[in-house]
Design a protein around this motif. Sequence first.
Motif: not given
Length: 453
Positions: A241-248, A252-255, A262-273
Amino acid sequence: MKALRTLLPALLLRSRATALPQARPAGQVILDASESPTKSLGVGHFSEWSRATKKQFLVDWQAGKASEWTIVQGNEGGDMDSMTAALTWAYHLEHSSENTSHPIKAIALLQTPSHALDLRPENKLALDNSQMTPGHEDLLTMDELPEDPETLSRKLKGIVLVDHAEPLRKWSRAKILSIFDHHKDRGTAPDAEPRVFETTASCTTVVARQMLDELEQLDQEYHMPHELLELILGAIAIDSGGLTSGKTTKVDIETAERVLKRSNWREDNLEDVMEELDDELSKAQKDIDHLDLRDLLRRDWKGDLIDTPSPRTPTVSLGFASIPYSMDEQILKTDFAELFDWFAVHAAWTAETGVDISICLNKYKKHYKDGEKEKIREVVLYVRDDVRIDQDQADSLFKVVKDALENNDQGIDLVPWHRADELAPRQMVWTHKSNAGRKVFRPIVEEAVMAWD
């Protein structure tokens, strides 16, 4: 928070900019028909690797070299988590060993037929974003195996299970090299290595963490394509659930954070992505109103053979479907929009798959006048008398399974469906309000079948 609703397309375009196909030198002769300019192939390293691996596997099988190969396989439901975990580990096995004295040949197998892949639109969207060849030609599916699994499994170097605690019966003769799962450990292959069972929202989390841990221990890291990294992030996002569900979980967050860097989105915020990926993929996942009943049955279908103590019928075929519509809604998707037609379509599908016992698990939200919604689930039981079992055996088996479901020890109160009195022999439908799904009901049914005599 960034407006990622508009940001994600830009991120994807930026990712793709690094993987544009190179122009063919003037005068170069096209030697491979698959490279014809009239054919649209995927671009980027990930697509090229996947297609080349599939080709080499089939070439080696033809040459009698199947014993050199490891097949990484997820469960037969073929969801995005299972698909991504298999692709990730196959890529890692090959690339982490390519400069060693014992290079590994590994290929991911999707245990679904190619014609069923687009029944999961979230998978199609994710693969399109990863610039894979249209039509999923880069991927090896069950209907493309050059021989049946019972035969092939004896020839392989071995198999790796991801998002799957034990192999299907047809793969039982293969050596199990590794297992990665995020559910209950069933004790399969205790000597497998790595053998990881850990509760996380996504099995891809477990596989990606292992991959990164091993990658960072290498003397020289191999190339990790951004398309695969983004596929990994999508799989974790939709399952958590975008790292927000009760299963998270913390894992999951650290990985996801490690993959993002390492991705091309490295400059962006994790939660937003992750939020945006979950929104886009979940929206696609729900875009299935156009599917008919047969497609819904085969969209998320899992089944296997179960041993019984009966000398007359030593094995019984069991199949499970998971459908996000109520029984009443599914009936409207048949040609005649009648109850009899639901069972006619269902019978045709189970005959095609050779199933004796079928369980359909439906879930939907019931709307109330005050605007509130209540989650309702249904269980549909149907036992066939067919090639494997006769009518008396089917009657007996139906009673055993029905009693096991109604008298379950999980505290699930099954209530007869509102049209249960219209059902034919060996047909039953219940409703319930628990959160129990396939992982709860499957062991109940399997244990009943294994005790049936």
